[in-house]
Design a protein around this motif. Structure first.
Motif, PDB file in Angstrom:
ATOM      1  N   ALA A   1       0.755  -1.315  -0.011  1.00 62.99           N
ATOM      2  CA  ALA A   1       0.060  -0.037  -0.103  1.00 62.99           C
ATOM      3  C   ALA A   1       0.834   1.284   0.121  1.00 62.99           C
ATOM      4  CB  ALA A   1      -0.985   0.019   1.141  1.00 62.99           C
ATOM      5  N   LEU A   2       2.054   1.117   0.895  1.00 66.23           N
ATOM      6  CA  LEU A   2       2.875   2.350   0.849  1.00 66.23           C
ATOM      7  C   LEU A   2       3.465   2.730  -0.507  1.00 66.23           C
ATOM      8  CD1 LEU A   2       4.089   4.616   2.567  1.00 66.23           C
ATOM      9  CD2 LEU A   2       5.932   3.143   3.271  1.00 66.23           C
ATOM     10  N   SER A   3       4.092   1.610  -1.178  1.00 66.19           N
ATOM     11  CA  SER A   3       4.480   1.801  -2.447  1.00 66.19           C
ATOM     12  C   SER A   3       3.533   2.156  -3.326  1.00 66.19           C
ATOM     13  CB  SER A   3       5.250   0.278  -3.175  1.00 66.19           C
ATOM     14  OG  SER A   3       4.518  -0.604  -3.073  1.00 66.19           O
ATOM     15  N   GLU A   4       2.478   1.696  -3.475  1.00 70.50           N
ATOM     16  CA  GLU A   4       1.276   2.317  -4.110  1.00 70.50           C
ATOM     17  C   GLU A   4       1.141   3.714  -4.014  1.00 70.50           C
ATOM     18  OE1 GLU A   4      -3.525   1.924  -4.750  1.00 70.50           O
ATOM     19  OE2 GLU A   4      -2.167   0.016  -4.545  1.00 70.50           O
ATOM     20  N   LEU A   5       0.991   4.176  -2.871  1.00 72.03           N
ATOM     21  CA  LEU A   5       0.808   5.619  -2.663  1.00 72.03           C
ATOM     22  C   LEU A   5       2.034   6.534  -3.124  1.00 72.03           C
ATOM     23  CD1 LEU A   5      -0.685   5.827   1.026  1.00 72.03           C
ATOM     24  CD2 LEU A   5      -1.685   6.252  -1.046  1.00 72.03           C
ATOM     25  N   ARG A   6       3.294   6.011  -3.021  1.00 72.39           N
ATOM     26  CA  ARG A   6       4.462   6.512  -3.419  1.00 72.39           C
ATOM     27  C   ARG A   6       4.466   6.813  -5.087  1.00 72.39           C
ATOM     28  NH1 ARG A   6       8.984   3.829   0.600  1.00 72.39           N
ATOM     29  NH2 ARG A   6       8.484   5.257   2.202  1.00 72.39           N
ATOM     30  N   GLY A   7       4.008   5.763  -5.681  1.00 68.72           N
ATOM     31  CA  GLY A   7       4.236   5.863  -7.123  1.00 68.72           C
ATOM     32  C   GLY A   7       2.807   6.851  -7.623  1.00 68.72           C
ATOM     33  N   ARG A   8       1.940   7.240  -6.874  1.00 64.72           N
ATOM     34  CA  ARG A   8       0.653   8.018  -7.424  1.00 64.72           C
ATOM     35  C   ARG A   8       0.886   9.367  -7.245  1.00 64.72           C
ATOM     36  NH1 ARG A   8      -4.657   7.580  -4.094  1.00 64.72           N
ATOM     37  NH2 ARG A   8      -5.628   9.243  -5.022  1.00 64.72           N
ATOM     38  N   ARG A   9       0.472  10.140  -8.540  1.00 67.92           N
ATOM     39  CA  ARG A   9       0.622  11.619  -8.341  1.00 67.92           C
ATOM     40  C   ARG A   9      -0.515  12.168  -7.368  1.00 67.92           C
ATOM     41  NH1 ARG A   9       2.787  14.382 -13.412  1.00 67.92           N
ATOM     42  NH2 ARG A   9       2.100  15.938 -11.983  1.00 67.92           N
ATOM     43  N   LEU A  10      -0.630  13.316  -6.812  1.00 70.27           N
ATOM     44  CA  LEU A  10      -1.474  14.033  -6.125  1.00 70.27           C
ATOM     45  C   LEU A  10      -2.013  14.743  -6.987  1.00 70.27           C
ATOM     46  CD1 LEU A  10       0.067  14.689  -2.823  1.00 70.27           C
ATOM     47  CD2 LEU A  10      -1.350  12.832  -3.026  1.00 70.27           C
ATOM     48  N   GLY A  11      -3.375  14.607  -6.863  1.00 68.37           N
ATOM     49  CA  GLY A  11      -4.454  15.420  -7.716  1.00 68.37           C
ATOM     50  C   GLY A  11      -4.546  16.729  -6.859  1.00 68.37           C
ATOM     51  N   ALA A  12      -5.467  17.640  -7.719  1.00 68.33           N
ATOM     52  CA  ALA A  12      -5.558  18.924  -6.994  1.00 68.33           C
ATOM     53  C   ALA A  12      -6.584  18.774  -5.587  1.00 68.33           C
ATOM     54  CB  ALA A  12      -6.428  19.790  -7.896  1.00 68.33           C
ATOM     55  N   LEU A  13      -7.401  17.912  -5.365  1.00 67.10           N
ATOM     56  CA  LEU A  13      -8.175  17.742  -4.203  1.00 67.10           C
ATOM     57  C   LEU A  13      -7.290  17.275  -2.932  1.00 67.10           C
ATOM     58  CD1 LEU A  13     -10.872  17.911  -2.833  1.00 67.10           C
ATOM     59  CD2 LEU A  13     -11.241  15.540  -3.357  1.00 67.10           C
ATOM     60  N   GLU A  14      -6.402  16.410  -3.635  1.00 67.14           N
ATOM     61  CA  GLU A  14      -5.436  16.021  -2.390  1.00 67.14           C
ATOM     62  C   GLU A  14      -4.403  16.918  -1.955  1.00 67.14           C
ATOM     63  OE1 GLU A  14      -6.695  12.055  -4.522  1.00 67.14           O
ATOM     64  OE2 GLU A  14      -5.715  14.133  -5.258  1.00 67.14           O
ATOM     65  N   LEU A  15      -3.953  17.699  -2.794  1.00 67.22           N
ATOM     66  CA  LEU A  15      -2.948  18.798  -2.440  1.00 67.22           C
ATOM     67  C   LEU A  15      -3.868  19.855  -1.682  1.00 67.22           C
ATOM     68  CD1 LEU A  15      -1.157  19.434  -5.918  1.00 67.22           C
ATOM     69  CD2 LEU A  15      -0.377  18.613  -3.501  1.00 67.22           C
ATOM     70  N   LEU A  16      -5.015  20.250  -1.860  1.00 65.10           N
ATOM     71  CA  LEU A  16      -5.935  20.964  -1.167  1.00 65.10           C
ATOM     72  C   LEU A  16      -5.937  20.574   0.213  1.00 65.10           C
ATOM     73  CD1 LEU A  16      -7.487  23.728  -1.087  1.00 65.10           C
ATOM     74  CD2 LEU A  16      -9.580  22.339  -1.857  1.00 65.10           C
ATOM     75  N   GLN A  17      -6.354  19.493   0.513  1.00 67.17           N
ATOM     76  CA  GLN A  17      -6.478  18.688   1.614  1.00 67.17           C
ATOM     77  C   GLN A  17      -5.381  18.725   2.543  1.00 67.17           C
ATOM     78  OE1 GLN A  17      -7.843  14.900   0.381  1.00 67.17           O
ATOM     79  NE2 GLN A  17     -10.089  15.348   0.921  1.00 67.17           N
ATOM     80  N   ALA A  18      -3.986  18.325   1.767  1.00 62.52           N
ATOM     81  CA  ALA A  18      -2.850  18.180   2.628  1.00 62.52           C
ATOM     82  C   ALA A  18      -2.503  19.892   2.998  1.00 62.52           C
ATOM     83  CB  ALA A  18      -1.743  18.017   1.558  1.00 62.52           C
ATOM     84  N   ALA A  19      -2.917  21.020   2.220  1.00 65.48           N
ATOM     85  CA  ALA A  19      -2.576  22.005   2.417  1.00 65.48           C
ATOM     86  C   ALA A  19      -3.312  22.590   3.682  1.00 65.48           C
ATOM     87  CB  ALA A  19      -2.609  23.143   1.330  1.00 65.48           C
ATOM     88  N   ALA A  20      -4.870  22.212   3.614  1.00 64.52           N
ATOM     89  CA  ALA A  20      -5.734  22.560   4.536  1.00 64.52           C
ATOM     90  C   ALA A  20      -5.256  22.113   5.791  1.00 64.52           C
ATOM     91  CB  ALA A  20      -7.241  22.306   4.090  1.00 64.52           C
ATOM     92  N   GLY A  21      -5.016  20.748   6.023  1.00 68.30           N
ATOM     93  CA  GLY A  21      -4.366  20.209   6.945  1.00 68.30           C
ATOM     94  C   GLY A  21      -3.112  20.771   7.745  1.00 68.30           C
ATOM     95  N   SER A  22      -2.272  21.035   6.758  1.00 68.72           N
ATOM     96  CA  SER A  22      -1.082  21.479   7.381  1.00 68.72           C
ATOM     97  C   SER A  22      -1.319  23.286   7.950  1.00 68.72           C
ATOM     98  CB  SER A  22      -0.112  21.788   6.196  1.00 68.72           C
ATOM     99  OG  SER A  22       0.282  20.664   5.775  1.00 68.72           O
TER     100      SER A  22
END
Length: 191
Positions: free
Chosen positions: A9-30
């Motif tokens: 699961a970790l290697s799958e997440l590392r290989g995946r590109r983040l979309g706009a929604l995921e980036l927005l969620q990461a920024a909001a969480g930070s």
């Protein structure tokens, strides 16, 4: 239901590109985490600084130049922001310097907001460096051995004012009660 291997699961997440929604969620969480840290650790200290002791208050009273010393870069940045919002950013100066290493020999108005444990050391510095006629204002805690000329405010907003009657490099400062006003104000500093 099939359980995934955590490594897979970790290697799958590392290989995946983040979309706009995921980036927005990461920024909001930070941003939320930064706000919580500020609200819990820094903001209570900002609320408790008496307004009478801010460099802006000294500037508004006509004391020029108004210089503030602070080691905490967050407080320096906040002070500069307040000066900008008040429209006097060009007239006041906040420096990230150690009050203990700064010379106060040319200062005639000094206001301090320090912990009680360092006030005896501050008395020695002020006694050694301030010229005759200087005024010292201490917020929240009085200087331990000096007699105030004026005490104003209540509780957390209480301040003590002291006049220096003789001074100079030989440490002859004598902070005794007086009704004299401070002659001239070529320099105002806050620690």
């Amino acid at each position: 239901m099939e359980q995934d291997d955590p490594g897979e699961a970790l290697s799958e997440l590392r290989g995946r590109r983040l979309g706009a929604l995921e980036l927005l969620q990461a920024a909001a969480g930070s941003g939320l985490a930064a706000y919580v840290a500020w609200a819990l650790l820094l903001q209570p200290g900002f609320r408790r600084v008496p307004l009478r002791l801010q460099v802006l208050a000294a500037h508004k009273c006509g004391l020029r130049p108004a210089v503030g010393y602070e080691l905490n870069p967050w407080l320096v940045g906040l002070a500069r922001l307040h000066a900008w919002r008040a429209g006097c950013a060009g007239s006041v100066c906040y420096l990230r310097e150690d009050l203990w290493k700064v010379s106060l020999r040319d200062c005639h108005n000094v206001s301090v907001f320090l912990a009680p444990s360092v006030l005896p050391l501050l008395e020695d510095k002020l006694r050694a460096e301030l010229p005759a006629g200087a005024r010292v204002v201490s917020g929240r805690f009085p200087l331990p051995t000096w007699q105030p000329v004026v005490v104003m405010g209540e509780g957390l907003d209480r301040v003590w004012a002291y006049d220096v009657h003789s001074g100079g490099p030989n440490g002859q400062a004598s902070p005794e009660p007086s009704s004299a006003s401070v002659p001239g104000a070529p320099r105002s500093q806050v620690g």
